[in-house]
Motif scaffolding. Sequence first.
Motif, PDB file in Angstrom:
ATOM      1  N   ILE A  69       0.857  -1.184   0.000  1.00 54.00           N
ATOM      2  CA  ILE A  69       0.000   0.000   0.000  1.00 54.00           C
ATOM      3  C   ILE A  69       0.895   1.236   0.000  1.00 54.00           C
ATOM      4  CG2 ILE A  69      -1.744   1.320   1.260  1.00 54.00           C
ATOM      5  CD1 ILE A  69      -2.823  -1.339   2.301  1.00 54.00           C
ATOM      6  N   LEU A  70       0.792   2.036  -1.065  1.00 53.09           N
ATOM      7  CA  LEU A  70       1.601   3.254  -1.173  1.00 53.09           C
ATOM      8  C   LEU A  70       0.957   4.421  -0.448  1.00 53.09           C
ATOM      9  CD1 LEU A  70       2.737   3.308  -4.929  1.00 53.09           C
ATOM     10  CD2 LEU A  70       4.073   2.668  -2.933  1.00 53.09           C
ATOM     11  N   SER A  71      -0.365   4.523  -0.565  1.00 49.18           N
ATOM     12  CA  SER A  71      -1.066   5.634   0.086  1.00 49.18           C
ATOM     13  C   SER A  71      -2.498   5.225   0.390  1.00 49.18           C
ATOM     14  CB  SER A  71      -1.059   6.884  -0.806  1.00 49.18           C
ATOM     15  OG  SER A  71      -1.804   6.660  -1.975  1.00 49.18           O
ATOM     16  N   GLY A  72      -3.106   5.935   1.346  1.00 45.93           N
ATOM     17  CA  GLY A  72      -4.496   5.689   1.696  1.00 45.93           C
ATOM     18  C   GLY A  72      -4.695   4.651   2.774  1.00 45.93           C
ATOM     19  N   GLU A  73      -3.683   4.447   3.626  1.00 46.86           N
ATOM     20  CA  GLU A  73      -3.797   3.417   4.664  1.00 46.86           C
ATOM     21  C   GLU A  73      -4.992   3.630   5.579  1.00 46.86           C
ATOM     22  OE1 GLU A  73      -0.610   1.744   6.646  1.00 46.86           O
ATOM     23  OE2 GLU A  73       0.454   1.334   4.797  1.00 46.86           O
ATOM     24  N   THR A  74      -5.374   4.896   5.811  1.00 43.55           N
ATOM     25  CA  THR A  74      -6.508   5.179   6.694  1.00 43.55           C
ATOM     26  C   THR A  74      -7.717   5.679   5.913  1.00 43.55           C
ATOM     27  OG1 THR A  74      -5.697   7.415   7.105  1.00 43.55           O
ATOM     28  CG2 THR A  74      -4.996   5.699   8.650  1.00 43.55           C
ATOM     29  N   ASN A  75      -7.723   5.452   4.607  1.00 46.15           N
ATOM     30  CA  ASN A  75      -8.778   5.947   3.726  1.00 46.15           C
ATOM     31  C   ASN A  75      -9.329   4.769   2.938  1.00 46.15           C
ATOM     32  OD1 ASN A  75     -10.211   7.320   1.651  1.00 46.15           O
ATOM     33  ND2 ASN A  75      -8.824   9.069   1.815  1.00 46.15           N
ATOM     34  N   SER A  76     -10.555   4.889   2.451  1.00 46.48           N
ATOM     35  CA  SER A  76     -11.115   3.800   1.645  1.00 46.48           C
ATOM     36  C   SER A  76     -10.515   3.789   0.239  1.00 46.48           C
ATOM     37  CB  SER A  76     -12.636   3.909   1.570  1.00 46.48           C
ATOM     38  OG  SER A  76     -13.009   5.077   0.876  1.00 46.48           O
ATOM     39  N   GLN A  77      -9.966   4.925  -0.194  1.00 46.98           N
ATOM     40  CA  GLN A  77      -9.303   4.980  -1.504  1.00 46.98           C
ATOM     41  C   GLN A  77      -7.812   4.801  -1.295  1.00 46.98           C
ATOM     42  OE1 GLN A  77     -10.514   8.495  -3.629  1.00 46.98           O
ATOM     43  NE2 GLN A  77     -12.675   8.059  -3.332  1.00 46.98           N
ATOM     44  N   LYS A  78      -7.251   3.791  -1.953  1.00 48.18           N
ATOM     45  CA  LYS A  78      -5.855   3.432  -1.746  1.00 48.18           C
ATOM     46  C   LYS A  78      -5.120   3.337  -3.070  1.00 48.18           C
ATOM     47  CE  LYS A  78      -7.350   0.680   2.162  1.00 48.18           C
ATOM     48  NZ  LYS A  78      -7.078   1.686   3.161  1.00 48.18           N
ATOM     49  N   LYS A  79      -3.815   3.480  -3.012  1.00 46.12           N
ATOM     50  CA  LYS A  79      -2.956   3.213  -4.164  1.00 46.12           C
ATOM     51  C   LYS A  79      -2.043   2.064  -3.768  1.00 46.12           C
ATOM     52  CE  LYS A  79      -3.051   7.605  -6.500  1.00 46.12           C
ATOM     53  NZ  LYS A  79      -2.305   8.613  -7.231  1.00 46.12           N
ATOM     54  N   LEU A  80      -2.070   1.005  -4.586  1.00 46.84           N
ATOM     55  CA  LEU A  80      -1.248  -0.172  -4.320  1.00 46.84           C
ATOM     56  C   LEU A  80      -0.153  -0.286  -5.354  1.00 46.84           C
ATOM     57  CD1 LEU A  80      -3.996  -2.882  -3.653  1.00 46.84           C
ATOM     58  CD2 LEU A  80      -2.952  -1.312  -2.035  1.00 46.84           C
ATOM     59  N   LEU A  81       1.054  -0.573  -4.895  1.00 48.19           N
ATOM     60  CA  LEU A  81       2.156  -0.882  -5.793  1.00 48.19           C
ATOM     61  C   LEU A  81       2.146  -2.387  -6.018  1.00 48.19           C
ATOM     62  CD1 LEU A  81       4.794  -0.381  -7.329  1.00 48.19           C
ATOM     63  CD2 LEU A  81       5.994  -0.493  -5.131  1.00 48.19           C
ATOM     64  N   ILE A  82       2.083  -2.785  -7.285  1.00 48.95           N
ATOM     65  CA  ILE A  82       2.143  -4.199  -7.652  1.00 48.95           C
ATOM     66  C   ILE A  82       3.493  -4.385  -8.346  1.00 48.95           C
ATOM     67  CG2 ILE A  82       0.942  -6.116  -8.789  1.00 48.95           C
ATOM     68  CD1 ILE A  82      -0.900  -4.518  -6.881  1.00 48.95           C
ATOM     69  N   ARG A  83       4.424  -5.018  -7.647  1.00 52.27           N
ATOM     70  CA  ARG A  83       5.783  -5.168  -8.176  1.00 52.27           C
ATOM     71  C   ARG A  83       5.877  -6.274  -9.228  1.00 52.27           C
ATOM     72  NH1 ARG A  83       6.705  -4.078  -2.751  1.00 52.27           N
ATOM     73  NH2 ARG A  83       7.946  -2.206  -2.425  1.00 52.27           N
ATOM     74  N   ASN A  84       6.773  -6.038 -10.193  1.00 55.25           N
ATOM     75  CA  ASN A  84       7.089  -7.022 -11.238  1.00 55.25           C
ATOM     76  C   ASN A  84       5.877  -7.408 -12.087  1.00 55.25           C
ATOM     77  OD1 ASN A  84       9.792  -7.139 -10.245  1.00 55.25           O
ATOM     78  ND2 ASN A  84       9.078  -8.535  -8.656  1.00 55.25           N
ATOM     79  N   VAL A  85       4.897  -6.504 -12.179  1.00 59.11           N
ATOM     80  CA  VAL A  85       3.718  -6.719 -13.024  1.00 59.11           C
ATOM     81  C   VAL A  85       3.516  -5.436 -13.830  1.00 59.11           C
ATOM     82  CG1 VAL A  85       1.224  -7.132 -13.044  1.00 59.11           C
ATOM     83  CG2 VAL A  85       2.651  -8.289 -11.351  1.00 59.11           C
ATOM     84  N   SER A  86       3.468  -5.561 -15.154  1.00 60.42           N
ATOM     85  CA  SER A  86       3.261  -4.376 -15.995  1.00 60.42           C
ATOM     86  C   SER A  86       1.788  -3.976 -15.954  1.00 60.42           C
ATOM     87  CB  SER A  86       3.670  -4.684 -17.438  1.00 60.42           C
ATOM     88  OG  SER A  86       2.730  -5.569 -18.025  1.00 60.42           O
ATOM     89  N   PRO A  87       1.482  -2.728 -16.318  1.00 56.69           N
ATOM     90  CA  PRO A  87       0.068  -2.330 -16.380  1.00 56.69           C
ATOM     91  C   PRO A  87      -0.756  -3.257 -17.273  1.00 56.69           C
ATOM     92  CG  PRO A  87       1.455  -0.384 -16.490  1.00 56.69           C
ATOM     93  CD  PRO A  87       2.380  -1.580 -16.567  1.00 56.69           C
ATOM     94  N   GLU A  88      -0.175  -3.695 -18.391  1.00 60.34           N
ATOM     95  CA  GLU A  88      -0.892  -4.594 -19.307  1.00 60.34           C
ATOM     96  C   GLU A  88      -1.156  -5.953 -18.650  1.00 60.34           C
ATOM     97  OE1 GLU A  88       1.148  -1.390 -21.239  1.00 60.34           O
ATOM     98  OE2 GLU A  88       2.077  -3.021 -20.131  1.00 60.34           O
ATOM     99  N   GLU A  89      -0.170  -6.453 -17.923  1.00 62.15           N
ATOM    100  CA  GLU A  89      -0.353  -7.733 -17.224  1.00 62.15           C
ATOM    101  C   GLU A  89      -1.420  -7.612 -16.133  1.00 62.15           C
ATOM    102  OE1 GLU A  89       4.070  -9.777 -17.467  1.00 62.15           O
ATOM    103  OE2 GLU A  89       3.764  -8.121 -16.064  1.00 62.15           O
ATOM    104  N   LEU A  90      -1.447  -6.465 -15.451  1.00 62.80           N
ATOM    105  CA  LEU A  90      -2.453  -6.260 -14.408  1.00 62.80           C
ATOM    106  C   LEU A  90      -3.856  -6.214 -15.006  1.00 62.80           C
ATOM    107  CD1 LEU A  90      -3.054  -5.858 -11.446  1.00 62.80           C
ATOM    108  CD2 LEU A  90      -2.874  -3.412 -11.819  1.00 62.80           C
ATOM    109  N   VAL A  91      -4.012  -5.520 -16.118  1.00 61.56           N
ATOM    110  CA  VAL A  91      -5.318  -5.476 -16.778  1.00 61.56           C
ATOM    111  C   VAL A  91      -5.748  -6.898 -17.146  1.00 61.56           C
ATOM    112  CG1 VAL A  91      -6.529  -4.720 -18.872  1.00 61.56           C
ATOM    113  CG2 VAL A  91      -5.165  -3.084 -17.557  1.00 61.56           C
ATOM    114  N   GLN A  92      -4.809  -7.726 -17.614  1.00 58.75           N
ATOM    115  CA  GLN A  92      -5.138  -9.115 -17.954  1.00 58.75           C
ATOM    116  C   GLN A  92      -5.545  -9.901 -16.712  1.00 58.75           C
ATOM    117  OE1 GLN A  92      -5.478 -10.404 -21.147  1.00 58.75           O
ATOM    118  NE2 GLN A  92      -6.509 -11.959 -19.917  1.00 58.75           N
ATOM    119  N   LEU A  93      -4.875  -9.665 -15.586  1.00 56.74           N
ATOM    120  CA  LEU A  93      -5.269 -10.330 -14.329  1.00 56.74           C
ATOM    121  C   LEU A  93      -6.707  -9.960 -13.964  1.00 56.74           C
ATOM    122  CD1 LEU A  93      -2.042  -9.900 -12.143  1.00 56.74           C
ATOM    123  CD2 LEU A  93      -2.980 -12.049 -13.012  1.00 56.74           C
TER     124      LEU A  93
END
Length: 102
Positions: A69-93
Amino acid sequence: MNVNVQSHPEGCVLEVKAQPGARKAELRGLQAGMLKVCVTEVAEKGKANKAIVNFLRKTWKLRGSQIEILSGETNSQKKLLIRNVSPEELVQLLVDCGIEND
């Protein structure tokens, strides 16, 4: 797919809308470009955050160190860092998990 995914030097960043205290842990589609993630744990002392990371890790078959979790630990809106996964691979997941491509 209208999901907010940004490229990152270590992988990609995904915007998430958390819903703690749900009946079951599940991905509930996209909401305003964010992936809606429901978990049964309550939002106290980081329990829901840990549950979100663990749920996504298991769902996408990733190692624990790949999601942070990069940001938003105390908020319902969060930003997560997904390591070693490209944006295209994440969309496929997401597509593989049944998240609709609109």
